[in-house]
Design an enzyme around this catalytic site. Structure first.
Site, PDB file in Angstrom:
ATOM      1  N   ASN A 190     109.354  33.685 -43.502  1.00  0.00           N
ATOM      2  CA  ASN A 190     108.504  33.055 -42.477  1.00  0.00           C
ATOM      3  C   ASN A 190     109.315  32.086 -41.625  1.00  0.00           C
ATOM      4  O   ASN A 190     109.127  32.013 -40.415  1.00  0.00           O
ATOM      5  CB  ASN A 190     107.311  32.338 -43.114  1.00  0.00           C
ATOM      6  CG  ASN A 190     106.163  33.284 -43.405  1.00  0.00           C
ATOM      7  OD1 ASN A 190     105.495  33.759 -42.482  1.00  0.00           O
ATOM      8  ND2 ASN A 190     105.952  33.574 -44.680  1.00  0.00           N
ATOM      9  N   MET A 209     106.966  25.169 -52.458  1.00  0.00           N
ATOM     10  CA  MET A 209     106.277  25.218 -53.750  1.00  0.00           C
ATOM     11  C   MET A 209     105.975  23.857 -54.365  1.00  0.00           C
ATOM     12  O   MET A 209     105.629  23.768 -55.543  1.00  0.00           O
ATOM     13  CB  MET A 209     107.104  26.054 -54.746  1.00  0.00           C
ATOM     14  CG  MET A 209     107.350  27.473 -54.304  1.00  0.00           C
ATOM     15  SD  MET A 209     105.817  28.385 -54.043  1.00  0.00           S
ATOM     16  CE  MET A 209     105.399  28.743 -55.745  1.00  0.00           C
ATOM     17  N   HIS A 263      99.192  30.972 -46.457  1.00  0.00           N
ATOM     18  CA  HIS A 263      98.865  31.357 -47.825  1.00  0.00           C
ATOM     19  C   HIS A 263      98.553  32.858 -47.862  1.00  0.00           C
ATOM     20  O   HIS A 263      97.840  33.362 -46.990  1.00  0.00           O
ATOM     21  CB  HIS A 263      97.656  30.546 -48.311  1.00  0.00           C
ATOM     22  CG  HIS A 263      97.307  30.835 -49.724  1.00  0.00           C
ATOM     23  ND1 HIS A 263      98.032  30.335 -50.787  1.00  0.00           N
ATOM     24  CD2 HIS A 263      96.331  31.604 -50.259  1.00  0.00           C
ATOM     25  CE1 HIS A 263      97.507  30.781 -51.915  1.00  0.00           C
ATOM     26  NE2 HIS A 263      96.476  31.552 -51.627  1.00  0.00           N
TER      27      HIS A 263
HETATM   28  C1  GRF Z   1     104.570  33.756 -48.376  1.00  0.00           C
HETATM   29  O1  GRF Z   1     103.877  34.818 -48.941  1.00  0.00           O
HETATM   30  C2  GRF Z   1     103.632  32.607 -48.072  1.00  0.00           C
HETATM   31  O2  GRF Z   1     102.352  33.014 -47.705  1.00  0.00           O
HETATM   32  C3  GRF Z   1     103.577  31.875 -49.390  1.00  0.00           C
HETATM   33  O3  GRF Z   1     104.894  31.949 -49.894  1.00  0.00           O
HETATM   34  C4  GRF Z   1     105.537  33.120 -49.375  1.00  0.00           C
HETATM   35  C5  GRF Z   1     106.802  32.664 -48.722  1.00  0.00           C
HETATM   36  O4  GRF Z   1     107.606  33.714 -48.301  1.00  0.00           O
HETATM   37  N1  GRF Z   1     103.086  30.536 -49.224  1.00  0.00           N
HETATM   38  P1  GRF Z   1     108.901  33.462 -47.440  1.00  0.00           P
HETATM   39  O5  GRF Z   1     109.791  32.470 -48.204  1.00  0.00           O
HETATM   40  O6  GRF Z   1     108.495  32.914 -46.105  1.00  0.00           O
HETATM   41  O7  GRF Z   1     109.556  34.800 -47.324  1.00  0.00           O
END
Ligand code: GRF
Length: 190
Positions: free
Chosen positions: A21, A93, A112
């Site tokens: 992301n 996290m 999320h």
């Molecule tokens: C994603 O699925 C987001 O929705 C969740 O954690 C994951 C993170 O993925 N909160 P990334 O590190 O952005 O690939």
């Protein structure tokens, strides 16, 4: 949130892992000149996303959160110094304190991997499949002091397929996450 004319909206992204992301938001900010990803904060020094941030010359900081209040103080200092206007949590996290969120009230958003208010917390894909749901999806929402509970900005539904596994579903949902996170950002500044 209104942007002052001519100035970019400066964003900090908080991560803990892969950072797909984050990667996508950086890509978006390069195309859409209204936004600048100015800072990336991770609680893990080996988070993959940090490599990508460094490659793009974005300032990175690591706070391990062993002493949350101490680290949050340091984070607040740098966020203020860098004039950060929006914080995007992207796979971060750690739980931020009420106090920290209050200081950035209405300016912290999160993504999320479920259709909130359903399936807050971890292991969403496994739980969705175990419950034989027809749909899952993803949600961008404002962060408040309760886990995955702030006001929803944008959601996207994803259909569950016959032979879905948590991994397959995660992959399809992640694709949609990458579409809605930039859109949600644009929505909150318009
Ligand atoms: C994603 O699925 C987001 O929705 C969740 O954690 C994951 C993170 O993925 N909160 P990334 O590190 O952005 O690939």
């Amino acid at each position: 949130m209104k942007k002052s004319a001519g100035r970019k909206i400066e964003i900090a992204v908080f991560i803990s892992g892969t950072g797909s992301n984050l990667k996508n938001l950086i890509k978006f900010s390069k195309k859409n000149k209204r936004f600048k990803i100015k800072l990336v904060i991770s609680n893990k020094k080996n988070a993959k996303g940090l490599i990508f941030a460094n490659r793009n010359n974005i300032n990175t900081k690591v706070y391990n959160f062993k002493k949350r209040s101490k680290d949050e103080k340091k984070m607040l200092n740098i966020l203020l110094k860098e004039k950060i206007q929006i914080i995007c949590l992207a796979g971060f996290m750690k739980i931020l304190s009420k106090n920290f969120i209050k200081k950035f009230n209405g300016k912290v958003i999160n993504i999320h991997p479920s259709l909130l208010p359903n399936y807050k917390g971890l292991n969403t894909h496994r739980r969705v499949l175990d419950n034989n749901e027809k749909y899952s999806g993803c949600t961008v929402h404002f962060v408040n002091s309760k886990l995955d509970s702030g006001k929803i900005i944008l959601q996207k539904k994803v259909k569950i397929l016959k032979n879905d596994t948590p991994k397959k579903l995660q992959k399809r949902i992640l694709k949609q996450e990458h579409k809605i996170y930039p859109k949600a950002l644009q929505m909150i500044v318009n």
